[in-house]
Write a protein that holds these residues in place. Structure first.
Motif, mmCIF file in Angstrom:
data_model
loop_
_atom_site.group_PDB
_atom_site.id
_atom_site.type_symbol
_atom_site.label_atom_id
_atom_site.label_comp_id
_atom_site.label_asym_id
_atom_site.label_seq_id
_atom_site.Cartn_x
_atom_site.Cartn_y
_atom_site.Cartn_z
ATOM 1 N N SER A 1 0.591 -0.960 0.114
ATOM 2 C CA SER A 1 -0.327 -0.079 -0.258
ATOM 3 C C SER A 1 0.645 0.926 -0.051
ATOM 4 C CB SER A 1 -0.457 -0.072 1.626
ATOM 5 O OG SER A 1 -1.993 -1.593 0.825
ATOM 6 N N GLU A 2 0.703 2.135 -0.586
ATOM 7 C CA GLU A 2 1.360 3.114 -1.152
ATOM 8 C C GLU A 2 0.192 4.970 -1.439
ATOM 9 O OE1 GLU A 2 5.007 2.836 -3.489
ATOM 10 O OE2 GLU A 2 3.198 2.933 -5.399
ATOM 11 N N GLY A 3 1.119 5.457 -0.833
ATOM 12 C CA GLY A 3 0.062 6.782 -1.990
ATOM 13 C C GLY A 3 -0.805 8.271 -0.647
ATOM 14 N N LEU A 4 -1.067 8.875 -0.573
ATOM 15 C CA LEU A 4 -1.599 10.086 -0.488
ATOM 16 C C LEU A 4 -1.627 9.723 1.563
ATOM 17 C CD1 LEU A 4 -5.038 9.490 -2.718
ATOM 18 C CD2 LEU A 4 -3.243 11.473 -2.366
ATOM 19 N N MET B 1 3.715 0.547 2.906
ATOM 20 C CA MET B 1 3.286 -0.109 3.934
ATOM 21 C C MET B 1 2.685 -1.922 3.104
ATOM 22 S SD MET B 1 1.138 -2.376 5.432
ATOM 23 C CE MET B 1 0.124 -1.907 4.746
ATOM 24 N N TYR B 2 3.734 -2.652 3.676
ATOM 25 C CA TYR B 2 4.047 -4.648 3.148
ATOM 26 C C TYR B 2 3.438 -5.117 4.584
ATOM 27 C CZ TYR B 2 6.992 -2.280 -0.622
ATOM 28 O OH TYR B 2 7.253 -1.146 -1.255
ATOM 29 N N GLU B 3 2.852 -6.047 3.335
ATOM 30 C CA GLU B 3 2.555 -6.953 4.604
ATOM 31 C C GLU B 3 2.932 -8.702 3.874
ATOM 32 O OE1 GLU B 3 -2.002 -6.656 6.816
ATOM 33 O OE2 GLU B 3 -1.876 -5.613 4.751
ATOM 34 N N THR B 4 3.761 -8.999 4.323
ATOM 35 C CA THR B 4 4.051 -10.639 3.663
ATOM 36 C C THR B 4 3.950 -11.363 5.021
ATOM 37 O OG1 THR B 4 5.886 -8.655 2.763
ATOM 38 C CG2 THR B 4 5.978 -11.077 2.137
ATOM 39 N N PRO B 5 2.957 -11.814 4.839
ATOM 40 C CA PRO B 5 2.935 -12.545 6.416
ATOM 41 C C PRO B 5 3.262 -14.401 6.069
ATOM 42 C CG PRO B 5 0.885 -12.344 4.993
ATOM 43 C CD PRO B 5 1.480 -11.519 4.680
ATOM 44 N N GLY B 6 3.636 -15.062 4.802
ATOM 45 C CA GLY B 6 3.983 -16.666 5.178
ATOM 46 C C GLY B 6 5.028 -16.165 4.573
ATOM 47 N N LEU C 1 5.426 -4.491 7.699
ATOM 48 C CA LEU C 1 6.743 -3.522 7.298
ATOM 49 C C LEU C 1 6.549 -2.450 6.954
ATOM 50 C CD1 LEU C 1 9.884 -3.478 6.804
ATOM 51 C CD2 LEU C 1 9.527 -4.291 4.288
ATOM 52 N N ASP C 2 7.226 -1.300 7.426
ATOM 53 C CA ASP C 2 6.948 0.253 6.540
ATOM 54 C C ASP C 2 8.028 0.536 6.307
ATOM 55 O OD1 ASP C 2 6.506 3.052 6.957
ATOM 56 O OD2 ASP C 2 5.184 3.003 9.088
ATOM 57 N N LEU C 3 8.063 1.273 5.134
ATOM 58 C CA LEU C 3 9.565 1.364 4.987
ATOM 59 C C LEU C 3 9.252 2.407 3.530
ATOM 60 C CD1 LEU C 3 12.463 -0.033 3.970
ATOM 61 C CD2 LEU C 3 11.352 -0.527 1.677
ATOM 62 N N VAL C 4 10.475 3.369 4.108
ATOM 63 C CA VAL C 4 10.840 4.475 2.912
ATOM 64 C C VAL C 4 11.818 3.776 1.928
ATOM 65 C CG1 VAL C 4 11.610 6.685 2.411
ATOM 66 C CG2 VAL C 4 9.854 6.162 4.521
ATOM 67 N N GLU C 5 11.778 3.708 0.777
ATOM 68 C CA GLU C 5 12.575 3.249 0.057
ATOM 69 C C GLU C 5 13.316 3.970 -0.746
ATOM 70 O OE1 GLU C 5 10.062 0.532 -2.839
ATOM 71 O OE2 GLU C 5 10.172 0.482 -1.041
ATOM 72 N N ASN C 6 14.332 3.250 -2.226
ATOM 73 C CA ASN C 6 14.655 3.865 -3.088
ATOM 74 C C ASN C 6 13.836 3.180 -4.176
ATOM 75 O OD1 ASN C 6 16.197 5.863 -1.376
ATOM 76 N ND2 ASN C 6 17.397 4.468 -0.161
ATOM 77 N N ARG C 7 13.183 4.651 -4.760
ATOM 78 C CA ARG C 7 12.700 3.591 -5.532
ATOM 79 C C ARG C 7 13.870 3.330 -7.047
ATOM 80 N NH1 ARG C 7 6.842 6.239 -7.254
ATOM 81 N NH2 ARG C 7 5.937 5.722 -5.165
ATOM 82 N N PHE C 8 14.476 2.613 -7.715
ATOM 83 C CA PHE C 8 14.943 2.469 -9.150
ATOM 84 C C PHE C 8 15.029 4.542 -9.587
ATOM 85 C CE2 PHE C 8 16.609 0.492 -12.767
ATOM 86 C CZ PHE C 8 18.058 0.322 -12.865
ATOM 87 N N VAL C 9 13.700 4.465 -10.175
ATOM 88 C CA VAL C 9 14.070 5.521 -10.803
ATOM 89 C C VAL C 9 14.219 7.382 -10.197
ATOM 90 C CG1 VAL C 9 11.620 5.348 -12.114
ATOM 91 C CG2 VAL C 9 11.377 6.133 -10.602
ATOM 92 N N GLY C 10 15.527 6.890 -8.975
ATOM 93 C CA GLY C 10 15.786 7.508 -8.792
ATOM 94 C C GLY C 10 15.049 9.023 -7.063
ATOM 95 N N MET C 11 13.195 8.380 -6.991
ATOM 96 C CA MET C 11 12.918 9.226 -5.271
ATOM 97 C C MET C 11 12.626 8.053 -4.458
ATOM 98 S SD MET C 11 8.655 9.337 -7.130
ATOM 99 C CE MET C 11 9.338 9.506 -9.003
ATOM 100 N N LYS C 12 12.541 8.428 -3.512
ATOM 101 C CA LYS C 12 12.059 7.700 -2.111
ATOM 102 C C LYS C 12 10.588 7.795 -1.676
ATOM 103 C CE LYS C 12 16.196 9.027 1.273
ATOM 104 N NZ LYS C 12 16.546 7.568 0.899
#
Length: 417
Positions: A192-195, A278-283, A263-274
Motif C-alpha cells: 500500500s502506498e500514496g496519499l 506499507m508491506y504485508e508479507t505474512p507467509g 513492514l513500514d518502509l521508506v525505500e529508494n526507487r530505481f527511478v530516483g525518488m524515495k
C-alpha cells in the motif's frame, strides 16, 4: 505505415485505470486490444474482468484470464527465497517478483495472437514501468511497448473518472472519489502506498492493513509450526506435503492470525525518488526465517558468508527489473548450487507479530555436538591447536604493533624521492 499498431496485449485488471487504458488504446491507436489478467493469488474475483472486457468490445477469444499461482511461487518466489533476498535489508520484494512473470505471459500471448505491441498501466513515476518493459524487451527485443501514463493527458483520478463516464465505462463505487491509498496484491504480499501514507512521520492507519491482524490483538498463546525443506525449497508444513502455492497460502494463514509480516518502509526507487510504503508479507516472512535457519545447519561458513554478500546484489536486480538479465541468472546458478544439501526441518514459534526459530534439524547438518560440546569431547578437538592458529592470524597485527610502538614516523613518498 510502419508504426501502425494492429493488435496490442494489455495487462488488464478490470479496474478503473486499465479499463480507461483499454478504451484509450482503441481510440488513439485504432487497434484491436487483447486483455490479459493474471491470477497471482491476489484474492479478488477475476471473472468480472472478462465481462467488462467483453462489454468494451474485446472479442471473447482475446480475453485471457490465467491462473499463474503455482508458476509464480515455484519459478519466481522460491528461487528468490533460496537467495534470502531483501531489498535494502528489509523488503521481501513481493511486487517486484511478480512483474517478470506477468511480462513473460504477456509476450507469450502476443506471439500466440500475432500482436505487435504490449501495454501496461504502470505510471511514469514508479518502478513497475521499468520492470515490465525490461521483461518485455528481454523476451521479445523488437516488441512495441505502449505506456499510456507517459503519453496521455489524463493526469488525475478525476480526469480518469470523467473519461470513464464519457465513454460509459463502469466505475466501481469506491473509485468515484479519491482513494485513500493504492494497493497491489498477490499470493506473496500486499503493498500500500500514496496519499494517507505519504507523510513518513505519520503512523500507518489501521484500516490500511488487510493481510494481518494487529499484533496487539493476535492470540495470547504462541503457535508452533514446522516447515520442511528439500534442496532449499519448502515442501511441507507440520508434516503435510503441499504444492508451492498451497504451502505459501498455508503460511499466509498462519502469519495473518499472528500479525506477522508488517513492514513500514521508506525505500529508494530505481527511478530516483524515495517513497514510503506499507508491506504485508505474512507467509513470506515465516518462510524467510525458516530458510535462514535450515541454512545455519547445512551451509559451510564460506558458502553462507558468500551468499550473504550476493543477496543484496540479487535483491537489487529483482527490484530494478533485471530478472531476465545474465547477471541474475549467474547469481541464481551459484545460489542454487549452494542449496543442494539444504534439507531438513525448522520449528518456529509464532507470537504477536514475531517469528522465532526454536529448533532445526537435518540429515545433512554440519553441526557436531561432539566437537562443540563444553564437556569432554573424547579427543574430537585438540584445544592446543588453537595456539598456532591464533599466532598465525596475529602475526601481521604484531608486526604492525611493533612498528607503531617504535615511534618511527613512516617515510613519505616525497622523502624517498
Amino acid at each position: 505505415m510502419a508504426d501502425k499498431i494492429n493488435r496490442v496485449v494489455l495487462a488488464y485488471s478490470g479496474g478503473l485505470d486499465t479499463s480507461v487504458i483499454l478504451k484509450w488504446l482503441q481510440q488513439n491507436y485504432g487497434c484491436e486490444v487483447v486483455t490479459f489478467t493474471a491470477d497471482l493469488g491476489q484474492g479478488e474475483e477475476l471473472e468480472p474482468a472478462r465481462a467488462k472486457a467483453e462489454l468494451m468490445g474485446v472479442r471473447p477469444e482475446h480475453i485471457f484470464i490465467d491462473d499463474l499461482r503455482e508458476e509464480f511461487v515455484r519459478d519466481f518466489v522460491f528461487p528468490m527465497m533460496r537467495a534470502n533476498a531483501l531489498y535494502e535489508g528489509l523488503y521481501l520484494l513481493g511486487t517486484s517478483i511478480a512483474r517478470p512473470l506477468i511480462a513473460k505471459r504477456q509476450i507469450e500471448i502476443a506471439r500466440q495472437v500475432g500482436a505487435d505491441a504490449v501495454s501496461h498501466g504502470a505510471t511514469g513515476k514508479g518502478n513497475d514501468q521499468v520492470r515490465f518493459e525490461l521483461g518485455y524487451y528481454a523476451l521479445q527485443p523488437d516488441i512495441r511497448v505502449i505506456a499510456p501514463w507517459r503519453e496521455w493527458d489524463l493526469t488525475s483520478r478525476s480526469k480518469l473518472i470523467e473519461f470513464a463516464e464519457a465513454h460509459q465505462i463502469p466505475i466501481p463505487r469506491d473509485k468515484r472519489g479519491e482513494a485513500p491509498f493504492s494497493t497491489d496484491a498477490n499470493l506473496l504480499h500486499t503493498s500500500s502506498e500514496g496519499l494517507v501514507l505519504e507523510d513518513p512521520w505519520a503512523e500507518v492507519p489501521d484500516y490500511v492493513f488487510s493481510r494481518t491482524v494487529n499484533p496487539e490483538d493476535a492470540p495470547d498463546q504462541p503457535q508452533l509450526v514446522t516447515v520442511a525443506f528439500e534442496r532449499g525449497d519448502a515442501v511441507a508444513v507440520d508434516g503435510e506435503a503441499l504444492s508451492p502455492a498451497a504451502l505459501l497460502a498455508r503460511l499466509n494463514d498462519l502469519g495473518r492470525a499472528h500479525g506477522i509480516g508488517r513492514l513500514d518502509l521508506v525505500e529508494n526507487r530505481f527511478v530516483g525518488m524515495k517513497s514510503r510504503g506499507m508491506y504485508e508479507t505474512p507467509g513470506g516472512t515465516i518462510l524467510h526465517a525458516a530458510h535462514r535457519a535450515i541454512e545455519q545447519l547445512t551451509l559451510d561458513r564460506g558458502a553462507a558468508h558468500l551468499k550473504d554478500e550476493l543477496a543484496p546484489r540479487y535483491a537489487e536486480l529483482i527490484y530494478n527489473g533485471f530478472w531476465y538479465s545474465p547477471e541474475r541468472e549467474m547469481l541464481q546458478a551459484a545460489i542454487d548450487h549452494s542449496q543442494e544439501k539444504v534439507d531438513g526441518e525448522v520449528r518456529l514459534k509464532l507470537y504477536k507479530g514475531g517469528v522465532h526459530v526454536v529448533g532445526r534439524r537435518s540429515a545433512n547438518s554440519l553441526y557436531s555436538e561432539k566437537v562443540v560440546t563444553f564437556e569432554d569431547d573424547a579427543g574430537a578437538y585438540d584445544q592446543r591447536d588453537a595456539a598456532g592458529f591464533i599466532k598465525l592470524n596475529a602475526l601481521r597485527l604484531r608486526l604492525l604493533g611493533r612498528r607503531d610502538a617504535s615511534g618511527d614516523e613512516p617515510v613519505s613518498h616525497t622523502a624517498r624521492r
